[in-house]
Structure formats: C-alpha cells, structure tokens
Design a protein around this motif. Sequence first.
Motif, short mmCIF file in Angstrom:
data_model
loop_
_atom_site.label_atom_id
_atom_site.label_comp_id
_atom_site.label_asym_id
_atom_site.label_seq_id
_atom_site.Cartn_x
_atom_site.Cartn_y
_atom_site.Cartn_z
N LEU A 279 17.99 -19.33 -10.30
CA LEU A 279 18.25 -18.05 -10.90
C LEU A 279 16.93 -18.36 -11.25
O LEU A 279 15.91 -17.33 -11.98
N LYS A 280 16.36 -19.30 -11.47
CA LYS A 280 14.49 -20.09 -11.86
C LYS A 280 14.43 -18.94 -11.52
O LYS A 280 13.36 -18.29 -11.55
N ALA A 281 14.55 -18.76 -9.98
CA ALA A 281 13.57 -18.44 -9.06
C ALA A 281 12.72 -17.13 -9.25
O ALA A 281 12.09 -16.28 -9.32
N VAL A 282 14.30 -16.83 -8.82
CA VAL A 282 14.52 -15.36 -8.94
C VAL A 282 13.87 -14.58 -10.30
O VAL A 282 13.77 -14.19 -10.07
N GLY A 283 14.30 -15.03 -11.06
CA GLY A 283 14.05 -14.15 -12.39
C GLY A 283 12.26 -14.69 -13.15
O GLY A 283 11.79 -13.47 -13.10
N ASP A 284 11.78 -15.89 -12.21
CA ASP A 284 10.60 -16.11 -12.21
C ASP A 284 9.87 -14.98 -11.75
O ASP A 284 9.09 -14.31 -11.77
N GLU A 285 10.70 -14.53 -10.25
CA GLU A 285 10.01 -13.68 -9.54
C GLU A 285 9.94 -11.60 -9.80
O GLU A 285 8.78 -11.58 -9.84
N ILE A 286 11.11 -11.62 -11.10
CA ILE A 286 11.10 -10.59 -11.03
C ILE A 286 11.09 -10.53 -12.53
O ILE A 286 11.23 -9.32 -13.49
N GLY A 287 10.77 -11.15 -13.29
CA GLY A 287 10.41 -11.73 -14.90
C GLY A 287 11.26 -11.20 -15.79
O GLY A 287 11.60 -10.98 -16.61
N VAL A 288 12.16 -11.71 -15.35
CA VAL A 288 13.92 -11.75 -16.29
C VAL A 288 13.85 -13.26 -16.42
O VAL A 288 13.97 -13.99 -16.05
N THR A 289 14.87 -13.44 -17.69
CA THR A 289 14.78 -14.54 -17.89
C THR A 289 16.51 -15.34 -17.52
O THR A 289 16.78 -14.52 -16.80
N HIS A 290 16.46 -16.83 -17.41
CA HIS A 290 17.56 -17.32 -16.60
C HIS A 290 18.53 -16.88 -16.93
O HIS A 290 19.56 -16.74 -16.56
N ALA A 291 18.73 -16.51 -18.62
CA ALA A 291 19.94 -16.88 -18.90
C ALA A 291 19.79 -15.28 -18.74
O ALA A 291 21.16 -14.83 -18.74
N ASN A 292 19.28 -14.01 -18.54
CA ASN A 292 19.64 -12.49 -18.22
C ASN A 292 20.39 -12.98 -16.91
O ASN A 292 21.07 -12.25 -17.30
N LEU A 293 19.85 -13.62 -16.44
CA LEU A 293 20.86 -13.91 -14.79
C LEU A 293 22.08 -14.30 -15.03
O LEU A 293 22.66 -13.34 -14.12
N ILE A 294 22.11 -15.30 -15.46
CA ILE A 294 23.27 -15.57 -16.00
C ILE A 294 23.78 -14.79 -16.19
O ILE A 294 25.35 -14.48 -16.14
N HIS A 295 24.13 -14.40 -17.55
CA HIS A 295 24.91 -13.01 -17.80
C HIS A 295 25.17 -11.68 -17.34
O HIS A 295 26.11 -11.87 -17.12
N HIS A 296 24.55 -11.56 -16.22
CA HIS A 296 25.19 -11.18 -15.07
C HIS A 296 25.74 -11.19 -13.84
O HIS A 296 26.60 -10.69 -13.12
N PHE A 297 25.28 -12.30 -13.32
CA PHE A 297 25.33 -12.76 -12.22
C PHE A 297 26.96 -13.72 -12.54
O PHE A 297 27.34 -14.10 -11.65
N GLY A 298 26.59 -14.31 -13.40
CA GLY A 298 27.62 -15.32 -14.32
C GLY A 298 27.23 -17.11 -13.71
O GLY A 298 27.62 -17.98 -14.70
#
Length: 187
Positions: A27-46
């Motif tokens: 989640l961190k690597a993906v978030g870093d690449e697209i400019g969103v937070t780790h928490a944002n990705l957790i919210h949407h992918f769980g």
Amino acid sequence: MPEVARREALASARQLLIRSGPTAVTLKAVGDEIGVTHANLIHHFGSAAGLQSALMESMVRDLTDALGAAVEQLRSNPGAPRALVDAVFDAFDQGGAGRLAAWIALSGDLQHLEPVRAAVRDLVDAICETFAAEGEQTHHRVTSAVLFIALYAFGDAVIGAPLRDMLDREDDAGRKIVARLLPTFLF
C-alpha cells in the motif's frame, strides 16, 4: 475512491509487480507512486491483501482477454503459429501474467487462476477446429501444444532475460524456438 483513481492504483501495482516482484506491491509503495496516502488506499481496498486481490483479478481478466484475442487471430489466420506464440508470450511478459502466475503458484492460492480456465479451453477448441481433419489425436496434440506454449512463455517471462543473457541469445530466441517447434505438436 473514484474508478479512475482505483485503475491508477492497480496500474501502479502492476508496474511494481512487473518491475520488482510481488513483495514490492505494498500500500505504501502504490500510494507513493500515485500520490495518495496509505490510509486512503486502506479505506478503498481494505488491506494490502485487498489491493493484491484486486490486482490479481485485473491481471487475470487481461490474460483472459489476451487469450481470447489469440483465439480470434488463430481462427482468422490459422497459418500463423508465430502470431499465436507472440500473443501468449506478450501476455506473460509485457502484461505481467508470468509474474502473476508465479505469485499465485507460490502463494498456493490457485483459485485466482480459475477465470483463466475458460480462456484456455477456448484456445484449445480454436486450435482443434483449425486442425480437426488431422485425426482422433487432435485434442491430445493440441493440449500438448498449449501446455508447451504456456510453460515456455511463463518461464521466459520469469527467468528468460537473465538466462538469454547468460547464453548470449537474442531477446526473441524463446519465441523463435516455440514457433519453430509448435508445428511438431500439431502435425
């Protein structure tokens, strides 16, 4: 997460997988690449597992589409074994299906491959239709040919580049070998 952002996250995850392997899909690597937070990705992918599962589903769908395109190409041009080989190799290499298959196989969670089953059967059926006049052993020979193409494309996608480098072979050496040997399975 809007659908566009979800697709962007999955595209980033795919590139991380292709470039650096399954351990890079975090989640961190993906978030870093697209400019969103780790928490944002957790919210949407769980979870990271949710992101990885969505990535697998997306890539399996793409592999199924690529096999479907190979079937259509074979039905419209049955004399083109290299085109069929290229379609399968491209799906495994450029499309990331080789790394995905390795990831799924090593995780032991083979249920993710279930959607590919119908696409593989369609490919076998299309090749069988093309060579139906060849006799009773057509189905056995065709499944052997598909197994040969898929295993070679998988191996080429996972270890082909360094192995070709060790052997001082050109980038498409595996494709040439498979295209040259494929007719021996069918005739």
